[in-house]
Scaffold this motif. Structure first.
Motif, PDB file in Angstrom:
ATOM      1  N   GLN A  30       0.840  -1.191   0.000  1.00  8.01           N
ATOM      2  CA  GLN A  30       0.000   0.000   0.000  1.00  8.01           C
ATOM      3  C   GLN A  30       0.877   1.244   0.000  1.00  8.01           C
ATOM      4  N   THR A  31       0.320   2.354  -0.497  1.00  5.69           N
ATOM      5  CA  THR A  31       1.008   3.628  -0.341  1.00  5.69           C
ATOM      6  C   THR A  31       0.762   4.143   1.073  1.00  5.69           C
ATOM      7  N   ASP A  85      -2.573   5.309   5.806  1.00  2.00           N
ATOM      8  CA  ASP A  85      -2.777   6.320   6.847  1.00  2.00           C
ATOM      9  C   ASP A  85      -4.266   6.651   6.950  1.00  2.00           C
ATOM     10  N   ARG A  86      -4.947   5.928   7.835  1.00  8.94           N
ATOM     11  CA  ARG A  86      -6.386   6.145   8.038  1.00  8.94           C
ATOM     12  C   ARG A  86      -6.664   6.657   9.446  1.00  8.94           C
ATOM     13  N   PHE A  87      -5.670   7.313  10.033  1.00  7.45           N
ATOM     14  CA  PHE A  87      -5.780   7.704  11.440  1.00  7.45           C
ATOM     15  C   PHE A  87      -5.515   9.201  11.579  1.00  7.45           C
ATOM     16  N   ASP A  88      -6.411   9.877  12.317  1.00  8.32           N
ATOM     17  CA  ASP A  88      -6.336  11.332  12.419  1.00  8.32           C
ATOM     18  C   ASP A  88      -5.086  11.816  13.140  1.00  8.32           C
ATOM     19  N   SER A  89      -4.618  11.064  14.140  1.00  2.24           N
ATOM     20  CA  SER A  89      -3.513  11.552  14.969  1.00  2.24           C
ATOM     21  C   SER A  89      -2.268  10.680  14.827  1.00  2.24           C
ATOM     22  N   LYS A 108      -3.777   5.657  20.990  1.00  2.98           N
ATOM     23  CA  LYS A 108      -4.930   5.044  20.324  1.00  2.98           C
ATOM     24  C   LYS A 108      -4.680   4.870  18.832  1.00  2.98           C
ATOM     25  N   SER A 109      -4.079   5.883  18.200  1.00  2.00           N
ATOM     26  CA  SER A 109      -3.821   5.778  16.763  1.00  2.00           C
ATOM     27  C   SER A 109      -2.720   4.766  16.464  1.00  2.00           C
ATOM     28  N   VAL A 110      -1.719   4.672  17.339  1.00  4.31           N
ATOM     29  CA  VAL A 110      -0.657   3.682  17.157  1.00  4.31           C
ATOM     30  C   VAL A 110      -1.224   2.272  17.274  1.00  4.31           C
TER      31      VAL A 110
END
Length: 445
Positions: free
Chosen positions: A165-166, A171-175, A209-211
């Motif tokens: 994937q690129t 990158d589907r996470f806001d933070s 949470k994003s990690v």
């Protein structure tokens, strides 16, 4: 700064190599061959002598030193060396110890022993191990900004959904900020169209949470926090602290210890751990106790070779992930190449902790990426910083390539960095910096 390092073993040499270009470094060691080697290989002054001796310290001009780091393999030597240096100079003293009893004494009365800062190898290594428990595919996890920010390094295998994937797709996470891709020993700063290949290691910085969310993307079959079955092999100080810390997080680990007396002692100290007295290389025992069903096995024996053997046996029996304590730092890459999922070098962990005190600009926290490929720094921005008062896209444009602003906290609130985000004095910024530009960048941050 003028820095005196006592002990030219793996820790001392690593710190000296990291500092020799930007600081005046003196290394003291009692091995004349090691002293000669350092004088030829690094831009340092290496002296043959006893680091606890007043005469040796005076020969090293300790009265002009800004910092004295005692990093031999002997706790008592390090404590005495710091006490001696403090008695005859105003240098900031750092002592490396393995015994947590010394750390507890120092913590009860800071400045005890004449030591300004003490780092405990065994405890730091255990904390490093525990951070990867429950975070699938993670090879390294470091907290910043009081736990509000995490840096994590993940290995992407061929079966991972994010492989090929690129970065934009992954990158589907806001933070979350994608700080780097490590491939074939090279560090690449990713762009939106950068492709994450199988075998790549991806460094991300963001909220916990994003990690965790990204960890689920890398390894969706093993959601974060599901490593409930943890087996620890070896009741060493590191093994004990891993079990204790896991108990505090609600885990009920199993610990295998060969020595009967030590096993009884551990059973008394670890009420939430099942302690088994046996030889962890006994395949019949491992099969009888269903060790292969474990989500994660930590091998913390007193020998690198034994830890490798136990890790490979565990993997063959079906353990999902293996973590091995590796005392000889150069072995880490080799052990991971032949089948250990995560190698933790206590010497490397303690060198990382000490390094933050030597960073110009006063980094509050430092994590080393792949030993020396890059660093992640936490800094408090002041009015003099090139980052202050300007949008990130403008301030970063004045810095060399290889710098990524990973996260910002302001008055204990997490702020996701974007191009138009303005960093204010007093903000805490977590920044990824390629090692080839670290010396140029840190004074300006």
């Amino acid at each position: 700064m003028r820095v005196i390092i006592i002990g030219a073993g793996q820790v001392g040499s690593s710190i000296a190599a990291d500092l020799d270009e930007t600081h005046e470094v003196v290394v003291i060691d009692c091995d004349p061959e090691r002293v000669d080697e350092l004088n030829y290989s690094l831009d340092v002054l290496a002296l043959h002598g006893d680091g606890t001796s007043v005469d040796t310290l005076e020969e090293a001009d300790v009265d002009r030193a800004d910092m004295v780091i005692a990093s031999t393999d002997d706790d008592e030597t390090n404590i005495v060396a710091c006490a001696t240096a403090k008695a005859i100079s105003n240098a900031f003293t750092i002592a490396r110890v393995k015994n947590t009893e010394y750390l507890r004494t120092w913590q009860r009365s800071e400045k005890a022993f004449g030591i300004d800062f003490m780092v405990c190898t065994n405890l730091l290594a255990a904390e490093s191990i525990v951070r990867v428990v429950g975070l699938p595919a993670a090879r390294d996890v470091d907290p910043f900004a009081g736990g509000q920010v995490q840096m994590a390094e993940f290995e992407v295998d061929e079966e991972s959904p994010v492989a090929n994937q690129t970065v934009s797709e992954a990158d589907r996470f806001d933070s979350l900020t994608f700080a780097a891709i490590l491939r074939d020993g090279e560090v690449t700063i990713p762009r939106g169209d950068s492709v994450i290949g199988p075998g790549d290691r991806v460094v991300v910085i963001g909220s916990p949470k994003s990690v965790q969310g990204f960890a689920s993307s890398v390894s969706p079959d093993e959601p974060p926090g599901t490593a409930e079955e943890v087996v620890i092999v070896g009741g060493s100080e590191i093994g004990y602290h891993v079990a204790r810390l896991l108990e505090e997080r609600g885990f009920k680990p199993r610990l295998i210890e060969h020595d009967a007396e030590r096993a009884r002692e551990l059973a008394e100290m670890l009420p939430g751990t099942i302690v088994m007295e046996s030889d962890a290389t006994d395949v019949d025992f491992l099969e009888r106790e269903y060790i292969g069903d474990a989500d994660l096995l930590v091998s913390a024996l007193d020998s690198d070779e034994k830890n490798l053997l136990v890790s490979l046996l565990a993997a063959r029996l079906g353990v999902e992930r293996t973590v091995a304590v590796i005392d000889t730092t150069p072995y880490v890459d080799l052990f991971e190449a032949v089948g250990v999922d995560v190698g933790v070098s206590p010497r490397e962990v303690v060198a990382e902790e000490i390094t933050r005190f030597t960073r110009e600009g006063g980094a509050e926290n430092v994590a080393l990426i792949e030993s020396d490929k890059a660093e992640v720094l936490e800094i408090e921005v002041d009015a003099e910083s090139v980052l202050a008062g300007k949008p990130i896209r403008e301030s970063v444009a004045t810095l060399p390539e290889g710098v990524v602003i990973g996260a910002i906290t302001r008055r204990r609130e997490f702020i996701t960095p974007r191009g138009d985000t303005v960093i204010e004095p007093g903000d805490h910024v977590v920044v990824f910096v390629d090692s080839c530009v670290i010396d140029d960048v840190t004074p300006n941050l």
